[in-house]
Enzyme design. Sequence first.
Site, PDB file in Angstrom:
ATOM      1  N   HIS A  64     -13.441  22.636  -8.721  1.00  0.00           N
ATOM      2  CA  HIS A  64     -12.274  22.723  -9.591  1.00  0.00           C
ATOM      3  C   HIS A  64     -11.201  23.613  -8.965  1.00  0.00           C
ATOM      4  O   HIS A  64     -11.453  24.304  -7.966  1.00  0.00           O
ATOM      5  CB  HIS A  64     -12.656  23.278 -10.967  1.00  0.00           C
ATOM      6  CG  HIS A  64     -13.523  24.499 -10.918  1.00  0.00           C
ATOM      7  ND1 HIS A  64     -13.133  25.683 -10.338  1.00  0.00           N
ATOM      8  CD2 HIS A  64     -14.792  24.704 -11.342  1.00  0.00           C
ATOM      9  CE1 HIS A  64     -14.093  26.571 -10.437  1.00  0.00           C
ATOM     10  NE2 HIS A  64     -15.131  26.006 -11.028  1.00  0.00           N
TER      11      HIS A  64
HETATM   12  P1  TYD Z   1     -17.874  26.722 -14.416  1.00  0.00           P
HETATM   13  O1  TYD Z   1     -16.718  27.622 -14.175  1.00  0.00           O
HETATM   14  O2  TYD Z   1     -17.625  25.265 -14.508  1.00  0.00           O
HETATM   15  O3  TYD Z   1     -18.995  26.955 -13.321  1.00  0.00           O
HETATM   16  P2  TYD Z   1     -18.816  26.942 -11.741  1.00  0.00           P
HETATM   17  O4  TYD Z   1     -18.855  28.354 -11.343  1.00  0.00           O
HETATM   18  O5  TYD Z   1     -19.895  26.113 -11.185  1.00  0.00           O
HETATM   19  O6  TYD Z   1     -17.484  26.383 -11.456  1.00  0.00           O
HETATM   20  O7  TYD Z   1     -18.579  27.227 -15.744  1.00  0.00           O
HETATM   21  C1  TYD Z   1     -19.786  26.655 -16.225  1.00  0.00           C
HETATM   22  C2  TYD Z   1     -19.847  26.848 -17.727  1.00  0.00           C
HETATM   23  O8  TYD Z   1     -19.843  28.247 -18.059  1.00  0.00           O
HETATM   24  C3  TYD Z   1     -18.663  26.217 -18.444  1.00  0.00           C
HETATM   25  O9  TYD Z   1     -19.161  25.430 -19.498  1.00  0.00           O
HETATM   26  C4  TYD Z   1     -17.889  27.352 -19.030  1.00  0.00           C
HETATM   27  C5  TYD Z   1     -18.814  28.542 -19.005  1.00  0.00           C
HETATM   28  N1  TYD Z   1     -18.104  29.755 -18.593  1.00  0.00           N
HETATM   29  C6  TYD Z   1     -17.737  30.679 -19.540  1.00  0.00           C
HETATM   30  O10 TYD Z   1     -17.992  30.521 -20.754  1.00  0.00           O
HETATM   31  N2  TYD Z   1     -17.068  31.822 -19.143  1.00  0.00           N
HETATM   32  C7  TYD Z   1     -16.763  32.035 -17.856  1.00  0.00           C
HETATM   33  O11 TYD Z   1     -16.148  33.083 -17.514  1.00  0.00           O
HETATM   34  C8  TYD Z   1     -17.118  31.050 -16.870  1.00  0.00           C
HETATM   35  C9  TYD Z   1     -16.791  31.227 -15.411  1.00  0.00           C
HETATM   36  C10 TYD Z   1     -17.791  29.936 -17.285  1.00  0.00           C
END
Ligand code: TYD
Length: 140
Positions: free
Chosen positions: A54
């Site tokens: 992303h």
């Molecule tokens: P995501 O940012 O998509 O993970 P990655 O690090 O793989 O990109 O986040 C995964 C899930 O965690 C998403 O459903 C949202 C939640 N999340 C939070 O609630 N707070 C946060 O600060 C973050 C980073 C993620």
Amino acid sequence: MGRLLDKVKIFEFSKVCDPRGNLSFIEEGCHVPFSIKRVFYIYDVPGGETRGGHAHRENSTVLIAVSGSFDLHLSDGEDEIVVRMNRANKGVLIPPGVWDSMHDFTTGTVCLALCDHHYEEEDYIRDLDEYNEFLKSLRN
Ligand code: TYD
């Protein structure tokens, strides 16, 4: 508009070496160029899994492999760089608009993330078509 990837920065944080173990420290506005509003960390990543995938509209993140290692892929839609995250005192600043994904985690890796915004799902761009539209809007 300059190249978004040129805004990526790699930091080497201080390391206080000691026979009892090493210590590194990060102060907001000093060792990272923003006020830290949010911290999250990724761990227990199963072998072969990928994280990220992303870009953000506003949020900046500094990633640190505080334990273990992984490959951080960063792209601006045209060029890509890969940074091997393998030192606990190395940080990479991912600015808004840069697409990131994390690959090839070694067992036991812990990735710490420091952010300048609270969590907001609306700030994420998770779809490549939407990302290309976003890049176009930056050029206009
Ligand atoms: P995501 O940012 O998509 O993970 P990655 O690090 O793989 O990109 O986040 C995964 C899930 O965690 C998403 O459903 C949202 C939640 N999340 C939070 O609630 N707070 C946060 O600060 C973050 C980073 C993620």
